[in-house]
Design an enzyme around this catalytic site. Structure first.
Site, short mmCIF file in Angstrom:
data_model
loop_
_atom_site.label_atom_id
_atom_site.label_comp_id
_atom_site.label_asym_id
_atom_site.label_seq_id
_atom_site.Cartn_x
_atom_site.Cartn_y
_atom_site.Cartn_z
CB SER A 50 -8.33 0.30 5.35
OG SER A 50 -9.19 2.11 5.12
CE LYS A 102 -3.86 1.87 2.94
NZ LYS A 102 -4.95 1.89 3.52
CB SER A 137 -7.94 3.67 2.90
OG SER A 137 -7.64 2.60 3.51
N1 GLN Z 1 -13.27 3.86 6.26
C1 GLN Z 1 -13.18 4.02 7.02
C2 GLN Z 1 -12.83 5.65 7.45
O1 GLN Z 1 -13.40 6.42 6.10
C3 GLN Z 1 -11.38 3.48 8.01
C4 GLN Z 1 -10.51 3.74 6.77
C5 GLN Z 1 -9.20 2.83 7.03
O2 GLN Z 1 -9.09 1.81 7.75
N2 GLN Z 1 -8.24 3.23 7.04
O3 GLN Z 1 -11.62 6.28 8.13
#
Ligand code: GLN
Length: 493
Positions: free
Chosen positions: A184, A85, A160
């Protein structure tokens, strides 16, 4: 060197199957890497799973891996392609967090996790796309454009860590790394039909990982079976003097429970985690629970997580608050995008941030700054911290009566691009069942468990702190009784 045409290598293999073939001399890591790079590039026109593909570095690492394989000092990951990532700092390779702010940022060090990955001899193919600064559930909030879901290119891969999930699902690479602050890793794994593991808070170092919400962030693996996840977390887990939040508990053999099956496993199913989702998702998860029961698991239905419903509001106080503090460092002076022709220092800072950050990141910074401001701190941040303790206690209490908690990973299957982009609340609801797990710090895994509307569904299992091996053992047992994890999306070439 085996005299084969790299294009004949079976890239649908898992990492451990590649590892065995490399050891057997069926093909070299250089040949595997060449084949992988060709496929990943061909697929990326449709997927946009990568921000940067690192050909030269990959081939250099592959040559070193081949030397290690020949000398006999290889690990289970030596020579195996992995995607990372683009939130994880990589020395000499730009690390963008999918933000214009860091478009040209080239770290001078590798983060601890990448150092460990390199030490294992894995081959890094590239940096995977994500929602800007890991804020989002669809990978649409990327400065480099959205990633597409290999099951249906009109749909999102989740987020994400959407790039990391999509490239593994499309059989581009067998393994990748993501991060999970509120879901994410698990949510994109579910939406792409692969496995993803969020380790316990403190199991894996975050040193050198671009910070989002430091009391929640964890790095973890994506793969297509439990064995691959175990091999990757084995390589990266453990205490790190550079990250004081890592635990000094010994790192177990993550495959220690692989011969256990479901016998004696108590699977808790809290009603709170079965509410609010799509029927097709719930049906697939209920079928998975029934299959575990038929194979020896005991299902415990009367556990309850009464405070879990507060997890989403608590998260949207705590995570933006921490993000607003973490992102204060991007001031147009020390790092990243800089406007240098402003009227004053303040004007330059304001315009650097105004241009460098996208709309979702700005929304989080505003939410967090508000929650932390004088007069509101007690009402929001402090209160959220208190409720956080209650959520954690609820999970601890539930684990007195079960070994794992089962639920859908995400309330829905992959949605269409643009469907939720203008409705942040609808987007946030994707993490209804994953966020309580981050709030409490527990480990969680998503396992493919069926389809709804022709799209993959993920089963989430959650365990007590530092019990990742229980999750991996259960996932491995589940793979023994179903073949959902072997289903592949339509070929992209
Ligand atoms: N979807 C969640 C957010 O927008 C979690 C994102 C993540 O785990 N990095 O914060």
């Amino acid at each position: 060197m085996p005299n084969i045409d790299p294009s004949t290598i079976d890239l649908d293999r898992t990492a451990h199957e590649h590892a065995a073939a490399l050891r057997a001399g069926e093909y070299t890591s250089v040949q595997l890497t060449e084949a992988t790079l060709a496929r990943v590039k061909a697929q990326d026109a449709a997927l946009n799973a990568y921000v940067t593909i690192t050909d030269e570095l990959a081939l250099e690492q592959a040559r070193a891996a081949d030397a290690r394989l020949t000398s006999g000092d290889a690990t289970l990951l030596t020579g195996v392609p992995v995607a990372v990532k683009d939130l994880l700092s990589t020395k000499g390779v730009r690390t963008t967090a999918s933000s214009r702010m860091l478009e040209d940022f080239v770290p001078v060090v590798d983060c601890t996790v990448v150092q460990r990955l390199n030490a294992s001899g894995a081959v890094t193919i590239g940096k995977a796309n994500l929602d800007e600064f890991a804020m989002g559930s669809s990978t649409e909030h990327s400065y480099f454009g959205p990633t597409h879901n290999p099951w249906d290119l009109e749909r999102v891969p989740g987020g994400s860590s959407g790039g990391s999930a999509a490239t593994v699902a499309a059989r581009g690479v067998p393994l990748s790394l993501g991060t999970d602050t509120g879901g994410s890793i698990r949510q994109p794994a579910a939406l792409c039909g692969i496995l993803g593991l969020k380790p316990t808070y403190g199991r894996v170092s975050r040193w050198g990982v671009v910070a989002f919400a430091s009391s929640l962030d964890q790095v973890g693996p994506f793969g297509r079976d439990a064995e691959d996840l175990a091999d990757l977390i084995q390589a990266i887990a453990g205490d790190d003097p550079m990250d004081s939040t890592t635990s000094d508990l010994p790192v177990p053999d993550f495959k220690e429970g692989f011969d256990r099956g479901f016998d004696g496993l108590r699977v808790g199913v809290p009603a709170e985690f079965m509410e609010g989702g799509d029927e097709g998702v719930r049906d697939a998860v209920e079928a998975a629970i029934a299959a575990m029961e038929a194979n020896g698991a005991t299902i415990v239905r009367d556990i309850t997580l009464p405070t879990a419903k507060a997890a989403l509001p608590v998260y949207y106080i705590i995570a933006p608050s921490e993000a607003s503090a973490n992102l204060a460092r991007y001031d147009g002076v020390k790092y990243g995008h800089a406007v240098t022709n402003g009227r004053s220092a303040e004007d330059e800072m304001s315009r650097s941030r105004g241009e460098g950050f996208g709309p979702e990141v700005k929304r989080r910074i505003m939410l967090g700054t508000y929650a932390l401001s004088a007069g509101y701190f007690d009402a929001y941040y402090l209160k959220a911290q208190k409720v956080r303790t209650l959520i954690r206690r609820d999970l601890d209490t539930a684990f007195e009566r079960c070994d794992v908690i089962a639920s859908p990973t995400s309330p829905n299957v992959a949605f269409r691009l643009n469907e939720k982009l203008d409705d942040p609340y609808a987007m946030y609801l994707n993490d209804l069942y994953t966020i309580p797990v981050n709030i409490a710090g527990n480990p969680g895994i998503s396992i493919p468990c069926g389809f709804s509307e022709g799209l993959p569904v993920g089963l989430q299992l959650v365990a007590p702190h530092f019990e990742e091996s229980t999750l991996l053992a259960a996932a491995h047992a589940y793979e023994g009784i179903t073949d959902w994890h072997r289903q592949a999306p339509p070929s992209l070439g």
